[in-house]
Write a protein that holds these residues in place. Structure first.
Motif, mmCIF file in Angstrom:
data_model
loop_
_atom_site.group_PDB
_atom_site.id
_atom_site.type_symbol
_atom_site.label_atom_id
_atom_site.label_comp_id
_atom_site.label_asym_id
_atom_site.label_seq_id
_atom_site.Cartn_x
_atom_site.Cartn_y
_atom_site.Cartn_z
ATOM 1 N N CYS A 196 0.856 -1.203 0.000
ATOM 2 C CA CYS A 196 0.000 0.000 0.000
ATOM 3 C C CYS A 196 0.886 1.245 0.000
ATOM 4 O O CYS A 196 1.720 1.419 0.884
ATOM 5 N N PRO A 197 0.699 2.135 -0.985
ATOM 6 C CA PRO A 197 1.603 3.295 -1.108
ATOM 7 C C PRO A 197 1.516 4.274 0.053
ATOM 8 O O PRO A 197 2.415 5.086 0.235
ATOM 9 N N THR A 198 0.460 4.193 0.852
ATOM 10 C CA THR A 198 0.282 5.187 1.913
ATOM 11 C C THR A 198 0.179 4.576 3.308
ATOM 12 O O THR A 198 -0.130 5.279 4.264
ATOM 13 N N ALA A 200 -2.116 2.533 4.494
ATOM 14 C CA ALA A 200 -3.499 2.706 4.962
ATOM 15 C C ALA A 200 -4.074 1.456 5.625
ATOM 16 O O ALA A 200 -5.122 1.519 6.255
ATOM 17 N N ILE A 201 -3.368 0.315 5.475
ATOM 18 C CA ILE A 201 -3.943 -0.946 5.981
ATOM 19 C C ILE A 201 -3.474 -1.206 7.407
ATOM 20 O O ILE A 201 -2.273 -1.235 7.681
ATOM 21 N N VAL A 207 -9.043 -0.554 6.970
ATOM 22 C CA VAL A 207 -8.434 0.402 6.040
ATOM 23 C C VAL A 207 -8.765 1.797 6.553
ATOM 24 O O VAL A 207 -9.920 2.100 6.855
ATOM 25 N N ARG A 211 -6.211 7.738 4.510
ATOM 26 C CA ARG A 211 -4.971 7.509 3.748
ATOM 27 C C ARG A 211 -5.187 6.636 2.511
ATOM 28 O O ARG A 211 -4.263 6.427 1.740
ATOM 29 N N CYS A 212 -6.385 6.079 2.376
ATOM 30 C CA CYS A 212 -6.609 5.158 1.248
ATOM 31 C C CYS A 212 -6.848 5.958 -0.032
ATOM 32 O O CYS A 212 -7.780 6.755 -0.131
ATOM 33 N N LEU A 213 -6.015 5.721 -1.036
ATOM 34 C CA LEU A 213 -6.090 6.517 -2.270
ATOM 35 C C LEU A 213 -7.424 6.338 -2.983
ATOM 36 O O LEU A 213 -7.889 7.246 -3.670
ATOM 37 N N CYS A 238 -7.832 2.476 -6.747
ATOM 38 C CA CYS A 238 -6.452 2.049 -6.485
ATOM 39 C C CYS A 238 -6.470 0.532 -6.375
ATOM 40 O O CYS A 238 -7.373 -0.036 -5.759
ATOM 41 N N GLU A 240 -3.406 -1.376 -5.748
ATOM 42 C CA GLU A 240 -2.112 -1.887 -5.279
ATOM 43 C C GLU A 240 -2.246 -3.083 -4.336
ATOM 44 O O GLU A 240 -1.540 -4.075 -4.471
ATOM 45 N N CYS A 241 -3.169 -2.992 -3.356
ATOM 46 C CA CYS A 241 -3.273 -4.074 -2.369
ATOM 47 C C CYS A 241 -3.939 -5.310 -2.959
ATOM 48 O O CYS A 241 -3.917 -6.380 -2.359
HETATM 49 S S1 SF4 Z 1 -6.679 0.695 -2.242
HETATM 50 FE FE1 SF4 Z 1 -4.569 1.495 -2.462
HETATM 51 S S2 SF4 Z 1 -4.345 3.059 -0.872
HETATM 52 FE FE2 SF4 Z 1 -6.209 1.863 -0.378
HETATM 53 S S3 SF4 Z 1 -5.518 0.278 1.037
HETATM 54 FE FE3 SF4 Z 1 -5.359 -0.618 -1.023
HETATM 55 S S4 SF4 Z 1 -3.246 -0.147 -1.705
HETATM 56 FE FE4 SF4 Z 1 -3.685 1.164 0.055
#
Ligand code: SF4
Ligand code: B12
Ligand code: SF4
Length: 368
Positions: A196-198, A200-201, A207, A211-213, A238, A240-241
């Protein structure tokens, strides 16, 4: 009245034939534990300014609020695993979350409507609910045995991964079948957290929306300064996760090999951010289409497209520079401020942008 097992199966089969990738049932009793979690998340600030299921947790965790005498939930999942990954084409392409690359909710609703139709023909009442404020969809899916709660909080199915959208039909029909909620299958894996880029988890599978994009790009107002770089090229959603998740990766590999369950409409993955920014408000609202836009405020779309341009590094692209410059004096202060941030990040002097606007106002050609 109790539905015979054969009839229960025929309801599920109708859903599967009409757009669902998986379906199951659970009882419709209220989820007090879930209500307590939703309330605790809201109290702790993790829900930020979101309404959705947080607006009225008593209602969103009790199916009988949707239908008096609710006895059973017929729960459906529609898969959208990306079978192929197209490359971006524009100098500043903005990335769209996989779940929004096509109208998978329409497919989900078609499946749910088909199940509701069979139930009504059998003499029962049925209400369809999917991705609105009425019910915590994942809890229904978990209880119906469609998957387990991953550490990223998503509902993961062994067959479909977390590449699913979820919904339910609430009905007064009783069923004898009792689903077994799926036990955790994340095991020792923790891949989604660091992906997770921020950050947030949380360790408790929560979540933090602040901070969750996925929420940051939907939330009205300016994007917090400390998260703008992390937004990267994401204009909506987003992944990523989900992409870092080994069971999800296995689903994608399996699908791309088998060619089955064709999903992830390739043309919807990338949009040309500069070209979209140069659209008028009505055209931009139309292009944004079914994606969530609070109060249909097209300024939120402009803000997101501008942050993507600012992060693109594409200062040598005439289209990018032109699109940013065209917004530095925008009447919406959130849009104008975002354009100035993006101009600076691209190394365009804002004074330069001001001068360009002066030229434009005095009737000279606006092209840089
Ligand atoms: S959706 Fe993106 S910012 Fe949100 S928890 Fe998943 S990886 Fe992180
Ligand atoms: C608010 C919301 C968001 C918010 C907050 C997300 C969140 N995690 O709460 C934001 C905007 C950030 C968001 C983002 C996304 N979302 Co969203 N979102 C919702 C919405 C509207 C409500 C969710 C909700 O009520 N949360 C409340 C909290 C309390 O629920 P929870 O986190 O699931 O909490 C449970 C678990 O923590 C679990 N739990 C905790 N510990 C433990 C321990 C054990 C042992 C067990 C068994 C369970 C458990 O119990 C809790 C209570 O049920 C639903 C639609 C709906 N009406 O339900 C879609 C929904 C959850 N979102 C969805 C999607 C697709 C996404 C995105 C993937 C979109 C994207 N690509 O950008 C991202 C994923 C981000 C992420 N990692 O979750 C799908 C998820 C499908 C799935 N397979 O899980 C849903 C269901 C929409 C739909 N109908 O299909 N979303
Ligand atoms: S990445 Fe690992 S820990 Fe996270 S949801 Fe997937 S399997 Fe579970």
């Amino acid at each position: 009245m109790t539905l015979a097992e054969e009839a229960r199966r025929s309801v599920l089969d109708a859903g599967l034939a009409a757009g669902l990738s998986a379906a199951g049932t659970c009882t419709a009793r209220a989820w007090d534990g879930t209500r307590a979690v939703v309330e605790a998340r809201r109290r702790g600030g993790l829900a930020d300014t979101m309404a959705f299921t947080y607006r009225n947790p008593v209602r969103s965790t009790d199916p009988s609020r949707l239908l008096r005498g609710a006895a059973t939930l017929f729960v459906g999942a529609t898969g959208y695993a990306p079978a192929s990954v197209p490359a971006p084409e524009a100098p500043a392409s903005a990335r769209v979350g996989w779940y929004a690359t096509d109208d998978f909710y329409a497919q989900l609703r078609a499946g749910l409507d088909a199940m509701a139709g069979v139930l009504r023909r059998l003499g029962f009442r049925a209400v369809v609910v999917a991705d609105d404020n009425g019910l915590v969809d994942r809890e229904a899916a978990w209880r119906a045995g469609l998957g387990w709660y991953g550490r990223n909080s998503l509902l993961l199915s062994p067959k479909l991964g977390s590449w699913t959208v979820l919904g339910s039909v609430v009905t007064d029909a009783s069923v004898a079948h009792v689903a077994q909620p799926m036990a955790d299958r994340c095991g020792a894996c923790t891949a989604c957290g660091p992906a997770c880029p921020t950050g947030a988890i949380g360790a408790d599978r929560s979540v933090d929306a602040r901070r969750c994009l996925a929420w940051i790009v939907q939330r009205p107002g300016p994007i917090p300064l400390d998260l703008r770089s992390a937004v990267g090229d994401r204009v909506y959603g987003c992944d990523e996760c989900q992409e870092a998740c080994p069971p999800n990766q296995a689903v994608v590999v399996r699908l791309s090999r088998s060619g089955g369950l064709a999903v992830g409409a390739a043309p919807g993955r990338w949009i040309d951010a500069a070209a979209w920014l140069l659209l008028g408000d009505d055209d931009l609202a139309e292009a944004w289409g079914r994606w969530y836009l609070p109060a249909r405020d097209v300024g939120i779309a402009r803000r997101n497209l501008l942050v993507v341009l600012g992060n693109s590094g594409a200062a040598s692209s005439t289209a990018v520079v032109r699109a940013v410059r065209a917004h530095v004096d925008h009447p919406d202060p959130v849009v104008a401020e975002q354009a100035r941030w993006s101009a600076e990040r691209l190394g365009m002097a804002v004074a330069d942008a001001d001068a360009w606007h002066e030229h434009r106002r005095s009737g000279e050609d606006g092209a840089p």
